[in-house]
Design an enzyme around this catalytic site. Structure first.
Site, PDB file in Angstrom:
ATOM      1  N   ARG A  61      32.254  55.234  11.021  1.00 19.54           N
ATOM      2  CA  ARG A  61      31.776  55.848  12.271  1.00 19.54           C
ATOM      3  C   ARG A  61      30.341  56.364  12.151  1.00 19.54           C
ATOM      4  O   ARG A  61      29.735  56.706  13.168  1.00 19.54           O
ATOM      5  CB  ARG A  61      32.724  56.961  12.717  1.00 19.54           C
ATOM      6  CG  ARG A  61      34.066  56.409  13.201  1.00 19.54           C
ATOM      7  CD  ARG A  61      34.923  57.458  13.892  1.00 19.54           C
ATOM      8  NE  ARG A  61      36.072  56.865  14.551  1.00 19.54           N
ATOM      9  CZ  ARG A  61      37.296  56.773  14.019  1.00 19.54           C
ATOM     10  NH1 ARG A  61      37.544  57.239  12.816  1.00 19.54           N
ATOM     11  NH2 ARG A  61      38.281  56.209  14.694  1.00 19.54           N
ATOM     12  N   GLY A 100      41.059  56.502   0.201  1.00 20.19           N
ATOM     13  CA  GLY A 100      39.953  57.418  -0.094  1.00 20.19           C
ATOM     14  C   GLY A 100      40.323  58.858   0.217  1.00 20.19           C
ATOM     15  O   GLY A 100      41.032  59.131   1.189  1.00 20.19           O
ATOM     16  N   GLN A 101      39.782  59.763  -0.602  1.00 25.59           N
ATOM     17  CA  GLN A 101      40.043  61.194  -0.399  1.00 25.59           C
ATOM     18  C   GLN A 101      39.384  61.728   0.871  1.00 25.59           C
ATOM     19  O   GLN A 101      39.729  62.796   1.360  1.00 25.59           O
ATOM     20  CB  GLN A 101      39.527  61.988  -1.608  1.00 25.59           C
ATOM     21  CG  GLN A 101      39.937  63.454  -1.587  1.00 25.59           C
ATOM     22  CD  GLN A 101      38.942  64.339  -2.296  1.00 25.59           C
ATOM     23  OE1 GLN A 101      38.538  64.019  -3.418  1.00 25.59           O
ATOM     24  NE2 GLN A 101      38.533  65.431  -1.674  1.00 25.59           N
ATOM     25  N   HIS A 119      34.692  51.883   0.780  1.00 26.97           N
ATOM     26  CA  HIS A 119      35.752  50.873   0.618  1.00 26.97           C
ATOM     27  C   HIS A 119      35.554  50.112  -0.691  1.00 26.97           C
ATOM     28  O   HIS A 119      36.519  49.794  -1.382  1.00 26.97           O
ATOM     29  CB  HIS A 119      35.723  49.863   1.770  1.00 26.97           C
ATOM     30  CG  HIS A 119      35.959  50.461   3.120  1.00 26.97           C
ATOM     31  ND1 HIS A 119      34.980  50.555   4.079  1.00 26.97           N
ATOM     32  CD2 HIS A 119      37.078  50.991   3.683  1.00 26.97           C
ATOM     33  CE1 HIS A 119      35.475  51.103   5.173  1.00 26.97           C
ATOM     34  NE2 HIS A 119      36.747  51.386   4.961  1.00 26.97           N
TER      35      HIS A 119
END
Ligand code: PAF
Length: 284
Positions: A191, A151-152, A34
């Site tokens: 996660r 984000g990719q 992020h």
């Protein structure tokens, strides 16, 4: 500055009339991935807004909405360090109204095309991308950014959001930023917090499989099935493969042979945590 109300965001953006506004939409539990989006936004925009909202309508009934990490205090510290101009952290009722039943017989949803959602993550996460597009369009309407940063790592998400913006003439430029990885190769994800130390080691198979596919492609193997088969030697009973696909990186179309526009994408459960990753096979 932290605000929770839509009206407070609107007041702030009125003050910023004429300035270039960048939005980084997040669900919080911020990590270096992020922060790379925030840094890019700071480089290219006059004002940067970060939204932090664990969006209930993009989680399925058996998914981790309740246990998704919520770390607002720490997120605020990180945002302050990066000199984010405004953090918008609404409650579900602020976004969707009090007592609203969050289903599409009651709430207006944005539904991306079946072709884009009936594959990869969308196959097992039915309705997920409707929830993502709906909240992203709401955030765009509230913040009215010039640019938004994604984000990719969530490659299917970015492609679907670009499609929504194009199809619905949304005046926001979508900027895609590269995946950020731990030194080990593990793609950063909120996660990852669910994984044990051992689980984190087992999770390295995702990037190992993808790197190996890219290496094989570079050596001249282009047959998609042959490339996918190279994955099996990495997988053990600790890994529950959900999908491994090689598709066009812009359109998610299937080809018989990989080419410079191909992207390899994987989803795999480790310790019952669903992890995703991807890699471009050609030069970027
Ligand atoms: O990628 C995410 O974190 C979420 O899907 C997003 C884009 C913030 C929408 O809730």
């Amino acid at each position: 500055m932290l605000v929770h109300k839509i009206s407070e965001v609107k007041e702030k953006i009125k003050e910023w009339n004429g300035l270039k506004i960048g939005l980084v939409p997040t669900m919080g539990a911020l990590h270096e991935g992020h922060l790379s989006l925030i840094k890019k936004a700071k480089e290219t925009c006059d004002k940067v807004v970060v939204s932090i909202f664990v969006n209930p309508i993009q989680f399925g009934p058996s998914e981790d909405y309740d246990k998704y990490p919520r770390t607002l205090e720490n997120d605020m510290e990180l945002c302050n360090k990066e000199r984010v101009d405004l953090v918008f952290a609404p409650s579900p009722s602020e976004m969707y109204g009090e007592n609203i039943r969050l289903s599409n017989d009651n709430l207006t949803y944005v539904c991306p095309p079946f072709f884009y959602v009936n594959k990869l993550c969308g196959k097992s996460r039915v309705g997920h991308f409707d929830g993502v597009c709906t909240v992203v369009l709401k955030l765009f309407n509230i913040v009215q950014p010039d640019c938004a940063f994604f984000g990719q790592k969530d490659a299917q998400q970015v492609i679907i959001i670009k499609k929504m913006v194009k199809d619905l003439n949304v005046p926001v430029q979508i900027i895609q930023c590269p995946i950020v990885r731990e030194e080990s190769g593990l793609a950063l994800s909120s996660r990852n917090k669910y994984l044990s130390e051992n689980g984190k080691k087992e999770a390295l198979v995702l990037s190992q499989i993808l790197n190996n596919i890219k290496a094989c492609y570079k050596k001249g193997i282009t047959d998609i099935e042959a490339l996918k088969e190279t994955a099996y030697s990495y997988l053990t009973d600790k890994h529950e493969l959900e999908y491994l696909e090689i598709l066009d990186k812009n359109t998610l179309e299937e080809n018989q042979n990989a080419n410079e526009n191909s992207i390899a994408l994987i989803a795999c459960r480790v310790e019952n945590v669903r992890l995703i990753d991807n890699i471009y096979l050609g030069e970027i």
